[in-house]
Design a protein around this motif. Structure first.
Motif, mmCIF file in Angstrom:
data_model
loop_
_atom_site.group_PDB
_atom_site.id
_atom_site.type_symbol
_atom_site.label_atom_id
_atom_site.label_comp_id
_atom_site.label_asym_id
_atom_site.label_seq_id
_atom_site.Cartn_x
_atom_site.Cartn_y
_atom_site.Cartn_z
ATOM 1 N N GLY A 46 -21.417 51.858 32.817
ATOM 2 C CA GLY A 46 -21.737 53.276 32.922
ATOM 3 C C GLY A 46 -22.991 53.644 32.130
ATOM 4 O O GLY A 46 -23.810 54.447 32.576
ATOM 5 N N GLY A 50 -26.164 55.027 33.930
ATOM 6 C CA GLY A 50 -26.558 56.374 33.521
ATOM 7 C C GLY A 50 -27.963 56.417 32.957
ATOM 8 O O GLY A 50 -28.707 57.380 33.198
ATOM 9 N N GLY A 69 -28.487 60.324 29.963
ATOM 10 C CA GLY A 69 -27.761 59.632 31.024
ATOM 11 C C GLY A 69 -26.886 58.515 30.505
ATOM 12 O O GLY A 69 -25.773 58.302 30.988
ATOM 13 N N SER A 70 -27.365 57.783 29.491
ATOM 14 C CA SER A 70 -26.541 56.692 28.962
ATOM 15 C C SER A 70 -25.331 57.226 28.216
ATOM 16 O O SER A 70 -24.253 56.642 28.277
ATOM 17 C CB SER A 70 -27.372 55.782 28.062
ATOM 18 N N GLY A 73 -23.000 58.410 30.952
ATOM 19 C CA GLY A 73 -22.505 57.247 31.683
ATOM 20 C C GLY A 73 -21.516 56.429 30.875
ATOM 21 O O GLY A 73 -20.549 55.889 31.415
ATOM 22 N N THR A 74 -21.738 56.329 29.563
ATOM 23 C CA THR A 74 -20.802 55.612 28.705
ATOM 24 C C THR A 74 -19.444 56.291 28.710
ATOM 25 O O THR A 74 -18.406 55.632 28.824
ATOM 26 C CB THR A 74 -21.345 55.536 27.268
ATOM 27 N N GLY A 77 -17.931 55.945 32.317
ATOM 28 C CA GLY A 77 -17.554 54.557 32.588
ATOM 29 C C GLY A 77 -16.382 54.099 31.750
ATOM 30 O O GLY A 77 -15.525 53.343 32.213
#
Length: 113
Positions: A46, A50, A69-70, A73-74, A77
């Motif tokens: 993720g 992301g 985004g990371s 996404g983390t 995910g």
């Protein structure tokens, strides 16, 4: 401005809030005794996905888009990986009770009618 100078410029109320949140974040990391391995896989995938989408979406500042985004996404995910891991049936191997010797194979014997 350095981090320490920035922190000292803040009001006492903001300093206390930051320190309390930081302390709670350290405690929540120790709250779960054993975690699902799918959680780490989902969080890693993720974060990578992301970061890529965030960098592509923010043309003016791709580093900021990748960072945001990371993080998103983390989180997404990790939640998805945990949900997937809980849906899987755990594998429990059967334990043998002592020595097991298979039965000998009989040779072929035609049946007589």
């Amino acid at each position: 401005m350095k981090t320490r100078q920035w922190f000292l410029v803040l009001s006492l109320k903001k300093q206390v809030i930051i320190l309390v949140l930081l302390g709670l974040s350290f405690l929540t990391g120790c709250a779960t005794p054993s975690q699902n391995p799918y959680l780490y896989t989902g969080a890693g995938l993720g974060a990578a996905l992301g970061a890529g989408i965030g960098a592509a979406a923010n043309h003016r500042n791709p580093w900021k888009g990748a960072a945001i985004g990371s993080l998103l996404g983390t989180a997404a995910g990790g939640v998805a990986g945990e949900a997937y891991g809980r849906s899987q049936t755990p594998y429990y191997p059967q334990q043998a009770q002592g020595y097991y010797q298979p039965a000998p194979q009989d040779t072929y014997q035609p049946q007589l009618y």
